[in-house]
Motif scaffolding. Structure first.
Motif, short mmCIF file in Angstrom:
data_model
loop_
_atom_site.label_atom_id
_atom_site.label_comp_id
_atom_site.label_asym_id
_atom_site.label_seq_id
_atom_site.Cartn_x
_atom_site.Cartn_y
_atom_site.Cartn_z
N MET A 143 0.84 -1.20 0.00
CA MET A 143 0.00 0.00 0.00
C MET A 143 0.87 1.25 0.00
SD MET A 143 -2.87 1.27 2.77
CE MET A 143 -3.68 -0.34 2.73
N HIS A 144 0.45 2.26 -0.71
CA HIS A 144 1.18 3.52 -0.82
C HIS A 144 1.13 4.27 0.52
CE1 HIS A 144 2.46 6.94 -3.61
NE2 HIS A 144 2.36 7.52 -2.43
N THR A 145 2.30 4.58 1.06
CA THR A 145 2.38 5.28 2.35
C THR A 145 2.63 6.76 2.15
OG1 THR A 145 3.23 3.31 3.47
CG2 THR A 145 3.61 5.43 4.55
N VAL A 146 1.79 7.57 2.77
CA VAL A 146 1.92 9.03 2.73
C VAL A 146 2.34 9.50 4.12
CG1 VAL A 146 0.74 11.24 2.42
CG2 VAL A 146 0.19 9.30 0.93
N ALA A 147 3.48 10.15 4.21
CA ALA A 147 3.96 10.71 5.47
C ALA A 147 3.74 12.22 5.45
CB ALA A 147 5.44 10.39 5.68
N VAL A 148 3.00 12.72 6.42
CA VAL A 148 2.73 14.15 6.53
C VAL A 148 3.61 14.70 7.65
CG1 VAL A 148 0.98 15.92 6.86
CG2 VAL A 148 0.35 13.73 5.80
N LEU A 149 4.51 15.60 7.30
CA LEU A 149 5.50 16.09 8.26
C LEU A 149 4.97 17.34 8.98
CD1 LEU A 149 8.32 15.98 9.52
CD2 LEU A 149 9.15 17.34 7.59
N ALA A 150 4.84 17.23 10.30
CA ALA A 150 4.35 18.33 11.12
C ALA A 150 5.53 18.97 11.85
CB ALA A 150 3.31 17.84 12.12
N LEU A 151 5.83 20.21 11.49
CA LEU A 151 6.87 20.96 12.17
C LEU A 151 6.22 22.00 13.09
CD1 LEU A 151 9.29 21.59 9.15
CD2 LEU A 151 9.43 19.79 10.90
N ASP A 152 6.99 22.58 13.99
CA ASP A 152 6.45 23.58 14.89
C ASP A 152 5.79 24.72 14.13
OD1 ASP A 152 6.62 22.82 17.55
OD2 ASP A 152 8.73 23.34 17.71
N ARG A 153 4.66 25.18 14.65
CA ARG A 153 3.82 26.24 14.07
C ARG A 153 3.22 25.80 12.74
NH1 ARG A 153 4.32 31.17 15.95
NH2 ARG A 153 2.15 31.24 15.25
N VAL A 154 3.00 24.49 12.61
CA VAL A 154 2.33 23.99 11.41
C VAL A 154 0.94 24.60 11.32
CG1 VAL A 154 1.36 21.94 12.55
CG2 VAL A 154 1.78 21.90 10.08
N ILE A 155 0.50 24.87 10.09
CA ILE A 155 -0.84 25.42 9.87
C ILE A 155 -1.84 24.25 9.90
CG2 ILE A 155 -2.33 26.63 8.23
CD1 ILE A 155 0.21 28.05 7.22
N PRO A 156 -2.77 24.23 10.85
CA PRO A 156 -3.67 23.08 10.99
C PRO A 156 -4.44 22.72 9.73
CG PRO A 156 -3.79 24.45 12.95
CD PRO A 156 -2.95 25.21 11.95
N PHE A 157 -4.89 23.72 8.98
CA PHE A 157 -5.64 23.44 7.74
C PHE A 157 -4.77 22.67 6.76
CE2 PHE A 157 -7.44 24.16 3.61
CZ PHE A 157 -8.81 24.25 3.81
N CYS A 187 4.15 12.57 10.95
CA CYS A 187 5.52 12.50 11.47
C CYS A 187 5.94 13.85 12.05
CB CYS A 187 6.50 12.13 10.35
SG CYS A 187 6.01 10.66 9.41
N GLY A 188 6.89 13.78 12.98
CA GLY A 188 7.41 15.00 13.56
C GLY A 188 8.88 14.87 13.88
N ALA A 189 9.54 16.00 14.03
CA ALA A 189 10.96 16.00 14.42
C ALA A 189 11.13 16.01 15.92
CB ALA A 189 11.66 17.21 13.80
N THR A 190 10.04 16.29 16.64
CA THR A 190 10.05 16.36 18.10
C THR A 190 8.84 15.61 18.64
OG1 THR A 190 8.87 18.47 17.97
CG2 THR A 190 11.28 18.57 18.18
N PRO A 191 8.87 15.20 19.92
CA PRO A 191 7.73 14.45 20.50
C PRO A 191 6.42 15.24 20.47
CG PRO A 191 9.67 14.23 21.88
CD PRO A 191 10.01 15.28 20.86
N THR A 192 6.50 16.56 20.62
CA THR A 192 5.30 17.39 20.55
C THR A 192 5.52 18.51 19.53
OG1 THR A 192 6.04 18.84 22.36
CG2 THR A 192 4.68 16.93 22.94
N VAL A 193 4.45 18.92 18.90
CA VAL A 193 4.51 19.95 17.87
C VAL A 193 3.49 21.04 18.20
CG1 VAL A 193 4.11 20.48 15.44
CG2 VAL A 193 5.30 18.38 16.08
#
Length: 317
Positions: free
Chosen positions: A1-15, A41-47
């Motif tokens: 199955m095709h895997t899509v990783a969405v990278l969430a960095l600090d101050r990511v725009i929720p929309f 995905c994230g670079a830190t435990p919390t974003v």
């Protein structure tokens, strides 16, 4: 199955973050099975996502296993990108992973150097900044999205949805993409580029300049036929001097300035009245409805009727 990783960095725009999560996670193949596996995905435990704090279930290592990486926009496009994030993105790209940015996510992708020499876009408010910070990127401010094959970029907000549907169509065909579009209650394709969503204010009038009186006169008389000679006579200048002064003080020519004023007035009439388009053409100073439609589409990026359908005030209906 095709895997899509969405990278969430600090101050990511929720929309921007939620759009690919929802669109890809809800896409189904003709047999009813999911078309994609989505990982946040994230670079830190919390974003920090502004209104809330996010705990991404996966870290940067998930980027290496993804078939597609989505980079949502962040509130501050000039914020420094952590070195480990850039390294992880470059590593994934080297392995052939497809990468797509939404809105100001283009700044993250550009920071990797992967967009150098390629055409790209972002929200129209940020195109000048993207071009200034990354001069090796060919920034196109007018389109909803750009496909370079492995690297894709999109304009702001809803253009991210357009890009997701485009990638679904590329992956699984029009039928699957059309079904995903119906679930999102949007058309599979929108006419025009993001130029139609840019607010075209009245052309600038330099306060206190020698051109101010003639610019006011041009605005007041924009609905009638005006020649360059008419403008020069009103300004008490030769046409050559007039052209030079206009370029120095407005960055354009007198007739282009006048044309922009007419188109802005046409946008207002399309938004606020039910006048026929041929009538509006005459109201804003175009002798030919065909010429009006052609000029309007060149400047705004879509035709007058499509513009009206998208922006007409509900109170007019």
């Amino acid at each position: 199955m095709h895997t899509v990783a969405v990278l969430a960095l600090d101050r990511v725009i929720p929309f921007d973050l939620s759009t690919p999560i929802e669109v890809f996670a809800r896409t189904r193949l003709p047999d009813g099975h999911p078309a994609y596996r989505v990982r946040i995905c994230g670079a830190t435990p919390t974003v920090d996502a502004g209104a809330f704090t996010l705990r991404p279930p996966w870290g940067l290592e998930a980027l290496r296993d993804a078939d597609t990486v989505i980079l949502p926009g962040c509130a501050d496009p000039t914020a420094e990108i952590p070195g480990e994030v850039l390294a992880a993105l470059r590593e994934a790209a080297a392995a052939g992973t497809r990468m797509a940015s939404i809105c100001s996510g283009a700044f993250v992708l550009a920071a990797t150097g992967l967009l150098d020499g390629l055409r790209a876009t972002t929200h129209w408010l940020g195109t000048d900044l993207l071009a200034a910070l990354h001069p090796a990127v060919d920034v196109d401010p007018d389109v909803l999205y750009v496909d370079n094959g492995q690297f894709l970029t999109s304009a702001g907000a809803a253009a991210g949805l357009d890009l997701c549907l485009y990638m679904i169509r590329r992956d699984h065909g029009s039928a699957v993409a059309a079904d995903a579009a119906r679930l999102s209650v949007v058309p599979l394709e929108r006419e025009g580029g993001q130029a139609q969503f840019i607010v075209h204010d009245r052309p600038p009038t330099p306060r206190g300049s020698v051109l101010e009186p003639v610019l006011r006169w041009m605005e007041d008389n924009a609905t009638r036929e005006i020649t360059l000679e008419d403008i020069a006579a009103q300004a008490n200048m030769s046409t050559r001097t007039l052209n030079r002064r206009f370029r120095e003080q407005t960055g354009t020519t007198p007739l282009q300035w006048l044309l922009r004023s007419r188109i802005r007035r046409a946008q207002h009439l399309l938004e606020t009245t039910d006048h026929p388009i041929d009538r509006i053409a005459g109201q804003v100073g175009f002798g030919s409805p065909t010429a009006f439609r052609d000029r309007f589409k060149r400047i705004v990026g879509t035709g007058p009727q499509s513009y009206r359908s998208s922006f007409r005030s509900l109170s007019v209906d």
